[in-house]
Design a protein around this motif. Structure first.
Motif, PDB file in Angstrom:
ATOM      1  N   ILE B  11      -4.630 -33.677  14.747  1.00 51.54           N
ATOM      2  CA  ILE B  11      -5.962 -33.514  14.136  1.00 51.54           C
ATOM      3  C   ILE B  11      -6.552 -32.175  14.560  1.00 51.54           C
ATOM      4  O   ILE B  11      -7.525 -32.101  15.315  1.00 51.54           O
ATOM      5  CB  ILE B  11      -6.898 -34.679  14.544  1.00 51.54           C
ATOM      6  CG1 ILE B  11      -6.193 -36.034  14.449  1.00 51.54           C
ATOM      7  CG2 ILE B  11      -8.159 -34.687  13.660  1.00 51.54           C
ATOM      8  CD1 ILE B  11      -5.769 -36.411  13.051  1.00 51.54           C
ATOM      9  N   GLY B  12      -5.942 -31.097  14.085  1.00 52.24           N
ATOM     10  CA  GLY B  12      -6.497 -29.774  14.349  1.00 52.24           C
ATOM     11  C   GLY B  12      -7.140 -29.240  13.086  1.00 52.24           C
ATOM     12  O   GLY B  12      -7.608 -29.999  12.238  1.00 52.24           O
ATOM     13  N   LEU B  13      -7.151 -27.915  12.944  1.00 48.62           N
ATOM     14  CA  LEU B  13      -7.746 -27.305  11.745  1.00 48.62           C
ATOM     15  C   LEU B  13      -7.079 -27.818  10.469  1.00 48.62           C
ATOM     16  O   LEU B  13      -7.755 -28.205   9.514  1.00 48.62           O
ATOM     17  CB  LEU B  13      -7.601 -25.785  11.803  1.00 48.62           C
ATOM     18  CG  LEU B  13      -8.145 -25.094  10.551  1.00 48.62           C
ATOM     19  CD1 LEU B  13      -9.613 -24.754  10.728  1.00 48.62           C
ATOM     20  CD2 LEU B  13      -7.347 -23.860  10.195  1.00 48.62           C
ATOM     21  N   GLY B  31      -5.610 -41.533  11.743  1.00 47.04           N
ATOM     22  CA  GLY B  31      -5.106 -40.310  12.363  1.00 47.04           C
ATOM     23  C   GLY B  31      -4.630 -40.558  13.778  1.00 47.04           C
ATOM     24  O   GLY B  31      -4.956 -41.580  14.387  1.00 47.04           O
ATOM     25  N   TRP B  32      -3.846 -39.629  14.253  1.00 46.91           N
ATOM     26  CA  TRP B  32      -3.434 -39.671  15.656  1.00 46.91           C
ATOM     27  C   TRP B  32      -3.282 -38.253  16.166  1.00 46.91           C
ATOM     28  O   TRP B  32      -2.780 -37.374  15.466  1.00 46.91           O
ATOM     29  CB  TRP B  32      -2.098 -40.410  15.839  1.00 46.91           C
ATOM     30  CG  TRP B  32      -1.631 -40.355  17.273  1.00 46.91           C
ATOM     31  CD1 TRP B  32      -2.114 -41.071  18.327  1.00 46.91           C
ATOM     32  CD2 TRP B  32      -0.617 -39.494  17.805  1.00 46.91           C
ATOM     33  NE1 TRP B  32      -1.467 -40.714  19.495  1.00 46.91           N
ATOM     34  CE2 TRP B  32      -0.530 -39.746  19.204  1.00 46.91           C
ATOM     35  CE3 TRP B  32       0.233 -38.535  17.260  1.00 46.91           C
ATOM     36  CZ2 TRP B  32       0.360 -39.075  20.036  1.00 46.91           C
ATOM     37  CZ3 TRP B  32       1.119 -37.856  18.100  1.00 46.91           C
ATOM     38  CH2 TRP B  32       1.181 -38.141  19.476  1.00 46.91           C
ATOM     39  N   GLY B  39      -8.957 -37.490  18.340  1.00 46.57           N
ATOM     40  CA  GLY B  39      -8.948 -38.523  17.298  1.00 46.57           C
ATOM     41  C   GLY B  39     -10.251 -39.307  17.286  1.00 46.57           C
ATOM     42  O   GLY B  39     -10.797 -39.622  16.226  1.00 46.57           O
ATOM     43  N   LEU B  40     -10.784 -39.587  18.474  1.00 42.24           N
ATOM     44  CA  LEU B  40     -12.051 -40.326  18.580  1.00 42.24           C
ATOM     45  C   LEU B  40     -13.197 -39.544  17.949  1.00 42.24           C
ATOM     46  O   LEU B  40     -13.978 -40.085  17.162  1.00 42.24           O
ATOM     47  CB  LEU B  40     -12.384 -40.593  20.054  1.00 42.24           C
ATOM     48  CG  LEU B  40     -11.804 -41.875  20.652  1.00 42.24           C
ATOM     49  CD1 LEU B  40     -12.135 -41.961  22.141  1.00 42.24           C
ATOM     50  CD2 LEU B  40     -12.342 -43.103  19.907  1.00 42.24           C
ATOM     51  N   ASN B  51      -8.685 -44.186  14.506  1.00 42.11           N
ATOM     52  CA  ASN B  51      -7.944 -43.381  15.466  1.00 42.11           C
ATOM     53  C   ASN B  51      -6.839 -44.259  16.045  1.00 42.11           C
ATOM     54  O   ASN B  51      -7.118 -45.171  16.816  1.00 42.11           O
ATOM     55  CB  ASN B  51      -8.895 -42.896  16.563  1.00 42.11           C
ATOM     56  CG  ASN B  51      -8.180 -42.141  17.659  1.00 42.11           C
ATOM     57  OD1 ASN B  51      -7.219 -41.415  17.395  1.00 42.11           O
ATOM     58  ND2 ASN B  51      -8.632 -42.333  18.895  1.00 42.11           N
ATOM     59  N   ALA B  52      -5.597 -44.012  15.652  1.00 39.03           N
ATOM     60  CA  ALA B  52      -4.490 -44.873  16.099  1.00 39.03           C
ATOM     61  C   ALA B  52      -4.192 -44.632  17.571  1.00 39.03           C
ATOM     62  O   ALA B  52      -4.333 -43.513  18.064  1.00 39.03           O
ATOM     63  CB  ALA B  52      -3.253 -44.593  15.254  1.00 39.03           C
TER      64      ALA B  52
END
Lengths: 280, 280
Positions: B11-13, B31-32, B39-40, B51-52
């Motif tokens: 989960i970046g740009l 997402g993870w 993720g949170l 958030n997995a």
């Protein structure tokens, strides 16, 4: 600052911007360009009040004369008009290199104070000029040993009135610094654009576009700048080649730590640049 | 195209932008990220629905899985989750190099279709992600020999739904071309930033800033990209060094015509780039 009569010599992007930016404090603006139709167009669009028939006619009676011609023409033009200018007139220029110009004029035209606004565009022509081109930008002022003190303070006031941040600096240091901060980036952008095969042009994104933006500049103008600052530019180019060799060696050796370190140093330098809106 | 459950890995740009851009046609986005707090945060800001707790949990039950992790992690992650993914799931990625990833996965995960959106930013973190990041941008899709035809057409539809222009290309040609159009500009920008003495940083203008913008990118991510495309990047770097040597020789010899010619060729190439808004 109020200017009764301003003369702008050379009506390109810079000349057009000087005329626009000076409009609020210049009562009458006369211009001259080697290409007569350019001066006429600039008159028709209201940027100039008068298109002079020649260089000498343009400067006659002017209180301030700004040379916005290519760097390899400025010194000869300053010397050519000096005796025609009215007493007390201020002469300045916008050339990207300063040492050649200061050397050729110092001791001969004390009313001339060389300057260089670090502002421009890869676009050409007065129609791309902007009244806010100098707003918040650096303008270098590089007096010679014989420059009149009054002329120096007036040129600083002139650029300050346009919103620029004035930096008085030795012409020699200016040229060494600008070789790295301006002329080398131009050369690098041009070289990078030059190695892209035409069939891959469509496979570029914003990264390639931004990195090569400067390459769109006028080749003739930049050839004159490169020639004028040849020695300092060669030194800057040697540093650049050395840094590329560092990358090559690290890639060849698959030295991940070294690649990372080189990229980290580049990031620190780039992130350390002052934001353009918050200088001074 | 409608997606019932979309999984975004990393989960970046890019991951943040995929989640935002897919929102109109993805019912539920999980997402993870290796960093659990990322993720949170992405959940709290509404970019993700869930958030997995781990990679396997993230992909379980997903219809589409997009790997937005560093290029040196993607292949291993694809291989690790392949047996857990539900039948018919589409797997893709956004990695900047493709040959390593296609070689490692081809013949083993037929539902995986490698892709590379030519879109990004020197900024990092999902908070800089944008729903329109892919709008009008090129996305390269590089299938392997064993890639399922259905998966190929679905991945093209997926990126098309986000407004991107899809280009199907061999992974090997992709990496050779991108070495010149993307990785070399990054290296050059970093090298240029790296040779500027700190005391001259304040003497830079928009030219230096634009030419070095890419140098602000994440060193770790780009080290992995450079390593992965080492051979093609070395070849591109050799071309660049050769072009700089042309400039050096012309400057040394004060060969004005040659300097002008080199700058002219650079200008033609730069002016010949397609405008980013008018591709395809």
């Amino acid at each position: 600052m109020k200017i009764d009569r301003l003369a702008v010599i050379g009506i390109g992007l810079l000349g057009g911007s000087v005329a626009r930016a000076a409009r609020p404090f210049a009562r009458y603006i006369v211009g001259w360009d080697q290409a007569a139709d350019v001066g006429l167009s600039a008159c028709q669009t209201g940027i100039l009040d008068e298109n002079a028939p020649g260089l000498l006619e343009a400067v006659r009676g002017a209180d301030v004369v700004v040379f916005c011609t290519p760097v390899d023409r400025i010194a000869e033009q300053v010397l050519a008009v000096a005796s025609v200018c009215k007493p007390g007139a201020l002469l300045t220029d916008v050339g990207s290199t300063k040492l050649d110009i200061v050397r050729a004029t110092d001791g001969r035209v004390p009313a001339f104070v060389a300057s260089h606004p670090l502002a421009g565009s890869e676009k050409m022509g007065f129609e791309h000029g902007r009244a806010d081109l100098f707003d918040g930008r650096l303008v270098f002022v590089t007096p010679g040993r014989s420059t009149e003190r009054g002329a120096l303070s007036r040129v600083c006031a002139f650029w300050g009135e346009m919103g620029a941040l004035v930096e008085v600096i030795e012409a020699e240091e200016h040229d060494r610094a600008l070789a790295l901060t301006s002329h080398l980036p131009h050369l690098v952008a041009s070289a990078l654009a030059g190695v892209l095969p035409a069939e891959w042009r469509r496979l570029t994104g914003t990264g390639f576009q931004d990195t090569t933006r400067l390459a769109s500049g006028c080749p003739k103008l930049w050839t004159a700048i490169f020639r004028s600052n040849r020695v300092a530019l060669l030194a800057a180019l040697e540093r650049m080649s050395g840094q590329l060799e560092e990358f090559r060696a690290a890639l060849s050796a698959e030295d991940t730590d070294r690649i990372n370190e080189l990229l980290r140093l580049g990031k620190i330098a780039r992130d350390g640049l002052p934001p353009l809106s918050a200088r001074g």
